[in-house]
Design an enzyme around this catalytic site. Structure first.
Site, mmCIF file in Angstrom:
data_model
loop_
_atom_site.group_PDB
_atom_site.id
_atom_site.type_symbol
_atom_site.label_atom_id
_atom_site.label_comp_id
_atom_site.label_asym_id
_atom_site.label_seq_id
_atom_site.Cartn_x
_atom_site.Cartn_y
_atom_site.Cartn_z
ATOM 1 N N CYS A 1 -4.321 12.920 4.664
ATOM 2 C CA CYS A 1 -4.455 11.948 5.553
ATOM 3 C C CYS A 1 -4.817 10.689 4.896
ATOM 4 O O CYS A 1 -5.456 10.407 4.093
ATOM 5 C CB CYS A 1 -5.607 12.153 6.382
ATOM 6 N N SER A 2 -4.088 9.577 5.493
ATOM 7 C CA SER A 2 -4.630 8.106 5.059
ATOM 8 C C SER A 2 -5.830 7.843 5.224
ATOM 9 O O SER A 2 -6.495 8.236 6.575
ATOM 10 C CB SER A 2 -3.520 7.252 5.441
ATOM 11 N N CYS B 1 0.644 0.769 14.378
ATOM 12 C CA CYS B 1 0.812 0.560 12.962
ATOM 13 C C CYS B 1 2.055 -0.079 12.542
ATOM 14 O O CYS B 1 2.019 -0.407 11.361
ATOM 15 C CB CYS B 1 0.732 2.032 12.556
ATOM 16 N N HIS C 1 -4.427 2.347 4.449
ATOM 17 C CA HIS C 1 -3.836 1.994 5.796
ATOM 18 C C HIS C 1 -4.627 1.230 6.760
ATOM 19 O O HIS C 1 -5.146 1.710 7.787
ATOM 20 C CB HIS C 1 -3.476 3.296 6.350
#
Lengths: 140, 380
Positions: free
Chosen positions: B198-199, B80, B324
């Site tokens: 949660c993304s 990430c 994301h």
């Protein structure tokens, strides 16, 4: 359970499974500074010594934290309890939690390693993996 | 040694892009950054492209699509932190004196590859026993609640804040405000985390153009923002079990950025941090030294992290609200910093922002405390 019924270790480098159904998680002990590592390492992250020895870890520890996984990959049937258990050697091991209602799990519980059927090989043979269960719960 | 300046930013809408792929998204971000910088594309001297799951030579595909051939290019994978690592590599090329104008692109098309929970690489011993990324963060949340007394409602206030910010961001994946009740009633993913903690799985890309002092003087006309520090560290191996409610890796990466920039945590005006999960925002801002350990959930309750608060966190909506797209994330954070510092952030503008910080942290492997962590400090 007869010895012949014990499946091979699902990951032989991390879990030793003996013919009598007992087993241990495997890791490294640094002979130079005494640090332990999971999984097996080639050098010590504490002192960079390469004088490491493969050791069997204790089978009892303490639950550091846990969750109930309700969405996972197709390889795992949900829901399942997942936790981190701190072993006396100073390593923290992730494993599924078995033998207890989800609502009875709590941080700080004494836990014990248990070997259980854990998936199958590509050839379709049953494999043995590990889980943890609360130490005060008797099996069988 | 030259300073590094950012002039020229671009970003696609984050969300689902069924009609395009990572190449299309990356080239759109690249073209917008060139337009924003008002430079000839031929001024670009080198290219770094961050992505995780887009396959070999994605960066070269982007350049081919926009007709830019022959430039030195490196594709960068760091989970990430891939896009943020691309920015750092670009900044090093400039500081080293090798290049004057370098573009960093982050791109990812995830909705055609994933649904549901991301996991560590299947070879990892923890993935083999059922680790998922939400599961790992859920365990950290449970431990934080036990140690500091954070309530479930306090944790839920973080996605509520970030999605309110995202509602003001036209490029965000989610444009709808939610309530604490919505968070608590959303689908359970890994207790105590629910879907709104949660993304999302997001497609998107972003690009930034970095310049040396010389190039900035030539092109900038007062719009450049200085990249005062861009630091990267990988996780240390645990010699003994370490706290999962504090992040030494985040602190060490930040400490180096504070030293290099001469900016202390008390001088940061706002931050974009890696809130892949609600609990992650708590761990990040405390690890960065922006809030005391064990204090952030109460600071959020007091409104301190709101856009009009003492220290706004994730004004873009963060990963929870903006989305994301792994490789795109770190670059998009810097795009937000630049737009805030230029006063171009529209409805979510932070008044008088002078110093912004961006933090990414990604990846998981057994026995290490985090995998890749980056911190960028931008000064107007």
């Amino acid at each position: 359970m007869t010895a012949a019924a014990i499946g091979a270790s699902f990951r032989p480098n991390e879990l030793e499974v003996r013919p009598d159904g007992s087993g241990n998680l495997l890791g490294s002990l640094c002979r130079s500074c005494g640090a332990h590592f999971f999984p097996i390492r080639e050098a010590c992250a504490g002192c960079l010594s390469e004088d490491l020895k493969t050791v069997r870890f204790a089978t009892e520890g303490t639950l550091y934290t846990y969750t109930i996984v309700r969405q996972s990959t197709p390889a795992f049937e949900v829901p399942y309890a997942l936790g981190y258990v701190d072993l006396p050697e100073g390593v923290r091991i992730m494993g599924q939690i078995t033998g207890v209602e989800f609502s009875d799990i709590s941080i700080g519980m004494p836990m014990v390693l248990v070997l259980e059927p854990f998936g199958t090989s590509e050839a379709g043979d049953a494999l043995t993996g590990y889980r943890f269960r609360p130490a005060d719960v008797t099996s069988d | 040694m030259t300073d590094v300046h950012i002039l020229g930013v671009g970003m696609t809408r984050f969300g689902k892009h069924p009609e395009s792929d990572a190449t299309d998204l990356g080239s759109a971000a690249l073209r917008e950054a060139i337009t924003d910088a008002a430079i000839d594309p031929r001024a670009l001297e080198a290219v770094y492209v961050g992505h995780v799951f887009q396959g070999m030579v994605t960066g070269q595909r982007i350049l081919a699509q926009v007709g830019l051939a022959g430039l030195p290019l490196a594709n960068v994978e760091n989970a990430c932190s891939s896009g943020a690592t691309a920015i750092r590599e670009a900044s090093l090329a400039i500081r080293a004196g090798e290049n004057d104008v370098v573009i960093a692109i982050g791109t990812e098309h995830l909705t055609n590859k994933f649904s549901g929970a991301l996991t560590p690489d299947p070879s990892d011993p923890e993935a083999a026993v059922g680790a998922t990324m939400p599961g790992i963060y859920a365990m950290r949340a449970r431990r934080y609640m036990e140690e500091f007394g954070m309530t479930r409602e306090q944790l839920a206030a973080i996605p509520v804040k970030n999605k309110a910010n995202a509602a003001r961001n036209p490029l965000a994946h989610f444009r709808k405000e939610i309530t604490i009740k919505d968070v608590l009633e959303s689908r359970p993913i890994a207790d105590p985390l629910n879907l709104h903690d949660c993304s999302p799985v997001t497609d998107g890309a972003a690009a930034v153009i970095l310049m040396s002092d010389t190039a900035a003087q030539k092109y900038a006309n007062g719009r450049a923002v200085r990249l005062a520090a861009s630091t990267l560290r990988s996780g240390s191996v645990d010699v003994e079990p370490t706290s999962m409610t504090y992040e030494p890796l985040t602190w060490e990466t930040a400490r180096e950025a504070y030293e290099k920039s001469g900016i202390g945590p008390d001088e940061v005006d706002f931050a974009e941090v890696h809130d892949c999960f609600s609990i992650a925002e708590v761990l990040r801002v405390e690890g960065l030294g922006l809030f005391e350990q064990g204090s952030y959930p109460w600071a959020v309750e007091r409104g301190e992290a709101n856009i009009d608060g003492r220290l706004p966190i994730n004004p873009s909506g963060g990963l929870l609200g903006k989305g994301h797209p792994l490789g795109g994330t770190g670059v998009a954070q810097v795009v937000e910093l630049v737009r805030q510092l230029r006063g171009e952030a529209g409805d979510r503008q932070i008044e008088g922002a002078r110093v912004g910080l961006a933090h990414c942290r990604g990846g998981k492997a057994v026995g290490i405390e985090g995998a890749a962590c980056t911190v960028q400090i931008l000064i107007r």
